[in-house]
Design an enzyme around this catalytic site. Structure first.
Site, PDB file in Angstrom:
ATOM      1  N   HIS A   4       0.826  -1.205   0.000  1.00 15.17           N
ATOM      2  CA  HIS A   4       0.000   0.000   0.000  1.00 15.17           C
ATOM      3  C   HIS A   4       0.858   1.252   0.000  1.00 15.17           C
ATOM      4  O   HIS A   4       0.510   2.255  -0.596  1.00 15.17           O
ATOM      5  CB  HIS A   4      -0.932  -0.002   1.222  1.00 15.17           C
ATOM      6  CG  HIS A   4      -2.228  -0.681   0.933  1.00 15.17           C
ATOM      7  ND1 HIS A   4      -2.981  -1.320   1.880  1.00 15.17           N
ATOM      8  CD2 HIS A   4      -2.911  -0.826  -0.226  1.00 15.17           C
ATOM      9  CE1 HIS A   4      -4.067  -1.809   1.321  1.00 15.17           C
ATOM     10  NE2 HIS A   4      -4.039  -1.543   0.046  1.00 15.17           N
ATOM     11  N   ARG A  13     -16.962  -4.802 -16.878  1.00 16.04           N
ATOM     12  CA  ARG A  13     -16.583  -6.159 -17.279  1.00 16.04           C
ATOM     13  C   ARG A  13     -17.159  -7.145 -16.274  1.00 16.04           C
ATOM     14  O   ARG A  13     -17.026  -6.944 -15.057  1.00 16.04           O
ATOM     15  CB  ARG A  13     -15.058  -6.287 -17.319  1.00 16.04           C
ATOM     16  CG  ARG A  13     -14.657  -7.690 -17.722  1.00 16.04           C
ATOM     17  CD  ARG A  13     -13.193  -7.840 -17.900  1.00 16.04           C
ATOM     18  NE  ARG A  13     -12.501  -7.941 -16.631  1.00 16.04           N
ATOM     19  CZ  ARG A  13     -11.180  -8.062 -16.526  1.00 16.04           C
ATOM     20  NH1 ARG A  13     -10.432  -8.059 -17.610  1.00 16.04           N
ATOM     21  NH2 ARG A  13     -10.606  -8.172 -15.358  1.00 16.04           N
ATOM     22  N   GLU A  50      -8.907 -11.939 -25.740  1.00 19.80           N
ATOM     23  CA  GLU A  50      -7.706 -12.154 -24.925  1.00 19.80           C
ATOM     24  C   GLU A  50      -7.176 -13.580 -24.978  1.00 19.80           C
ATOM     25  O   GLU A  50      -6.250 -13.915 -24.267  1.00 19.80           O
ATOM     26  CB  GLU A  50      -7.891 -11.668 -23.484  1.00 19.80           C
ATOM     27  CG  GLU A  50      -9.166 -12.078 -22.819  1.00 19.80           C
ATOM     28  CD  GLU A  50      -9.325 -11.440 -21.442  1.00 19.80           C
ATOM     29  OE1 GLU A  50      -8.432 -10.734 -20.974  1.00 19.80           O
ATOM     30  OE2 GLU A  50     -10.371 -11.694 -20.832  1.00 19.80           O
ATOM     31  N   ASN A  64      -2.902  -8.259 -21.897  1.00 16.60           N
ATOM     32  CA  ASN A  64      -2.217  -8.930 -20.782  1.00 16.60           C
ATOM     33  C   ASN A  64      -2.373 -10.445 -20.915  1.00 16.60           C
ATOM     34  O   ASN A  64      -1.419 -11.209 -20.773  1.00 16.60           O
ATOM     35  CB  ASN A  64      -2.786  -8.488 -19.432  1.00 16.60           C
ATOM     36  CG  ASN A  64      -2.751  -6.986 -19.266  1.00 16.60           C
ATOM     37  OD1 ASN A  64      -2.023  -6.314 -19.988  1.00 16.60           O
ATOM     38  ND2 ASN A  64      -3.530  -6.464 -18.345  1.00 16.60           N
ATOM     39  N   ARG A 110       1.620 -15.202 -16.840  1.00 15.67           N
ATOM     40  CA  ARG A 110       1.977 -13.788 -16.682  1.00 15.67           C
ATOM     41  C   ARG A 110       2.433 -13.429 -15.276  1.00 15.67           C
ATOM     42  O   ARG A 110       2.989 -12.355 -15.054  1.00 15.67           O
ATOM     43  CB  ARG A 110       0.826 -12.887 -17.128  1.00 15.67           C
ATOM     44  CG  ARG A 110      -0.414 -12.965 -16.260  1.00 15.67           C
ATOM     45  CD  ARG A 110      -1.603 -12.325 -16.956  1.00 15.67           C
ATOM     46  NE  ARG A 110      -2.070 -11.152 -16.258  1.00 15.67           N
ATOM     47  CZ  ARG A 110      -3.230 -10.548 -16.496  1.00 15.67           C
ATOM     48  NH1 ARG A 110      -4.026 -10.983 -17.451  1.00 15.67           N
ATOM     49  NH2 ARG A 110      -3.598  -9.496 -15.816  1.00 15.67           N
ATOM     50  N   CYS A 134      -7.491  -2.564 -23.902  1.00 13.63           N
ATOM     51  CA  CYS A 134      -7.499  -2.153 -22.489  1.00 13.63           C
ATOM     52  C   CYS A 134      -6.414  -2.862 -21.676  1.00 13.63           C
ATOM     53  O   CYS A 134      -6.339  -2.678 -20.466  1.00 13.63           O
ATOM     54  CB  CYS A 134      -8.870  -2.381 -21.874  1.00 13.63           C
ATOM     55  SG  CYS A 134      -9.374  -4.101 -21.910  1.00 13.63           S
TER      56      CYS A 134
HETATM   57  C1  PEP Z   1      -6.040  -8.116 -20.169  1.00 13.03           C
HETATM   58  O1  PEP Z   1      -5.943  -9.347 -20.083  1.00 13.03           O
HETATM   59  O2  PEP Z   1      -5.353  -7.420 -20.943  1.00 13.03           O
HETATM   60  C2  PEP Z   1      -6.978  -7.400 -19.291  1.00 13.03           C
HETATM   61  C3  PEP Z   1      -7.197  -6.115 -19.427  1.00 13.03           C
HETATM   62  O3  PEP Z   1      -7.569  -8.136 -18.308  1.00 13.03           O
HETATM   63  P1  PEP Z   1      -6.882  -8.480 -16.899  1.00 13.03           P
HETATM   64  O4  PEP Z   1      -5.552  -7.802 -16.859  1.00 13.03           O
HETATM   65  O5  PEP Z   1      -7.823  -7.991 -15.863  1.00 13.03           O
HETATM   66  O6  PEP Z   1      -6.806  -9.954 -16.968  1.00 13.03           O
HETATM   67 MG    MG Z   2      -7.481 -10.433 -19.009  1.00 16.68          MG
END
Ligand code: PEP
Ligand code: MG
Length: 576
Positions: free
Chosen positions: A193, A336, A437, A460, A471, A508
């Protein structure tokens, strides 16, 4: 002689100033048994310490409250709430009774238990919350030891760089209030934090700089480079000159970016680009709007689920989404649906089942929602209802095939039917979109685009699934690269599918927030970015200084490259 120390830069920026080594009184936690007759006294002593720790936090809050936004003060509220948590107070009092031990020892036992629970959590953000436990425990222990609550004299701190073992959010806010230039801690991680807070309030900060308190003395001159996680102790003249110049440039750049607040994002050849923000909670809209008065392209609703550790009911969700919508004041909101699973876990029926060996590939996101339709339905009902009150769209994470989309649409129809029967107002025309994704979705983007109102590329996950790397696994992080040619092809397919179907396509994932990719994405035809709040103005600055007509041919060449290295070199040229 100069000494260079390395840590983790958690808040960018350069600070130059005199060091102030902040040492807390050390105290040993005493452990002894008490007789049964003394238990009551000991519990009382613990309660007094709890209440004293609360008073100290409230006192800090009152001192800084005037010029501190409520979302920043909320970091102190988290600790105040922890003081009232039964895990702390009831847990410790029952330890006093069960082990007939003194309050310090009983609290320590409780702290060890809580830390172990956090240590075993999969999610790295939640795992880091153990720092909050340790901070709160230390404060109660110091009250039990009757340590004086002596903060350094405020007049000594202005413009100085604090060196500490670790700082609590309350320490950080108090120091910021006293106008420190930056801070360096020996412990703490990038997700603590305190690290998040330092980024929010914009002071350069480095954590994890081991032995800083041994190597730096109060009064010595320091440079801290928050971007590179570097501390230079007693720098030579040359370094001082160089960093003063960098600091000046940084200030000019910050002032320039600030002027872009509420200026439209338009390329030099007149193409308007949509630039929205990503949020985790309605409260984040305040921070977003400190940078730019803009809409939300990704509201990750999982946080609401994770904080409650359950699927919230329709009313709780409706109120939460309504709060976000009202804070946005008629600006668009893309909600979402729950992306639970993998690193975002809650305790539900699926979580009680056999342990998934590869949770990122398991019952995550829409797969999990379709598996538990009765738990998912309240979210659909809440979104349909809130969409009657303003510009709300619904976005589905991790769709892999058209059958899942059909199942989702049929469930949405069930939700509409229920609301009709209940005679509750909702939006019949709610716009529904898919996140692209997983590679399968990108390869089928044409088919998705024909049946949906919009697409949003989640790089992502798209990178993780295309390149077959977890990831959150540090071991394979070196392979994680948005400029891999296969990733770029999938992004391009998704953008083109949206164009063909005449529906909007946004991006995004973190790639949209990184200004080094803005030109590349513009040249690929992307005209909707949803980014982290603190990237809004930097990305806008690049958009407003880019010419699509000259980017397109260069990007075509980039897309024809076969190696990441080649692409990296060309992207660098594109950015010059
Ligand atoms: C993504 O996968 O790029 C995304 C925006 O979703 P998250 O990072 O919440 O999995
Ligand atoms: Mg994602």
């Amino acid at each position: 002689m100069s000494i260079i120390l390395n840590g983790i830069g958690v808040s960018k920026g350069i600070a130059i100033g005199e060091a102030y080594v902040f040492s807390r009184e050390q105290f040993t936690i005493r452990e002894y048994h008490i007789s049964k007759s003394r238990q009551k006294n000991e519990i009382q002593r613990f309660k007094v310490a709890l209440s004293k720790a609360g008073d100290q936090l409230r006192n800090i809050k009152n001192r800084i409250a005037k010029d501190t936004p409520p979302d920043i003060l909320a970091f102190i509220d988290t600790h105040l709430l922890m003081l009232q948590d039964p895990a702390f107070n009831e847990g410790t009092t029952s330890n006093i009774k069960e082990y007939s031990c003194n309050a310090e020892w009983a609290l320590q036992i409780q702290s060890d238990r809580l830390v172990q629970v956090f240590d075993e959590m999969q999610d790295s953000y939640l795992r880091t919350r153990k720092d909050d436990v340790l901070h709160v425990v230390r404060q109660i222990q110091s009250c039990l030891a009757e340590q004086p609550d002596h903060a350094p004299d405020a007049t000594q701190l202005k413009g100085r760089i604090i060196i500490a073992d670790d700082l609590t959010p309350a320490d950080t806010l108090m120091f910021q209030h006293q106008k420190i230039a930056g801070f360096v801690t020996e412990f703490g991680g990038p997700l603590s934090h305190t690290a998040i807070l330092s980024k929010n309030i914009g002071i350069p900060a480095i954590v994890g700089a081991r032995y800083a308190r041994q190597l730096i003395r109060s009064g010595e001159t320091l440079i801290i480079d928050g971007q590179h996680g570097m501390v230079i102790n007693t720098p030579d003249r040359q370094s001082l000159k160089q960093y003063r110049e960098l600091r000046k440039k940084e200030k000019v750049r910050k002032d320039l970016l600030r002027k872009l607040k509420n200026v439209p994002a338009i390329t030099l050849d007149g193409k308007a680009i949509t630039l929205h923000g990503n949020i985790d909670r309605p409260e984040d809209i305040r921070t977003l709007h400190q940078f730019d008065q803009t809409g939300v392209g990704l509201y990750r609703t999982e946080m609401l689920f994770m904080e409650k550790n359950e699927w919230p009911d329709e009313e709780t969700q409706f109120k939460n989404y309504k709060r976000a919508l009202f804070r946005l004041n008629d600006l668009p909101l893309t909600i979402r649906t729950a992306d639970l699973g993998a690193d975002k876990e809650i305790e539900d029926a699926i979580n009680q089942g056999p342990i998934a060996h590869n949770p990122a590939m398991g019952l995550r996101a829409i797969r999990r929602c379709l598996k538990e339709p009765e738990l998912f339905l309240p979210q659909l009902l809440a979104i349909l209802r809130v969409a009657a009150l303003g510009p709300v769209r619904m976005m589905i994470p991790m769709l892999t095939n058209i059958e899942e989309l059909h199942q989702l649409l049929s469930l949405l129809e069930t939700a509409k039917q229920e609301l009709r029967q209940r005679n509750v107002r909702f939006n019949e025309q709610l716009k529904v979109g898919a996140m692209i994704e997983v590679p399968a979705a990108a390869l089928s983007a044409d088919a998705f685009a024909k049946q949906l109102d919009f697409l949003s590329i989640g790089t992502n996950d798209l990178i993780q699934y295309t390149l077959a790397l977890d990831r959150i696994d540090d071991e394979v992080n070196y392979l994680y690269n948005p400029l891999n040619p296969a990733v770029l092809q999938l992004i391009k397919l998704s953008i083109d599918a949206g164009k063909k179907a005449r529906i909007p396509v946004s991006l995004c994932g973190e790639m949209a927030s990184d200004p080094q990719y803005t030109r590349l994405l513009l040249g690929m035809g992307l005209n909707y970015f949803s980014v982290q709040a603190n990237s809004l103005l930097e990305v806008k600055h690049i958009i407003n200084h880019s010419k699509l007509s000259s980017l397109r041919p260069q990007v075509r060449k980039i897309l024809a490259c076969q190696s990441t290295q080649e692409i990296e070199a060309q992207v660098e040229r594109l950015n010059q």
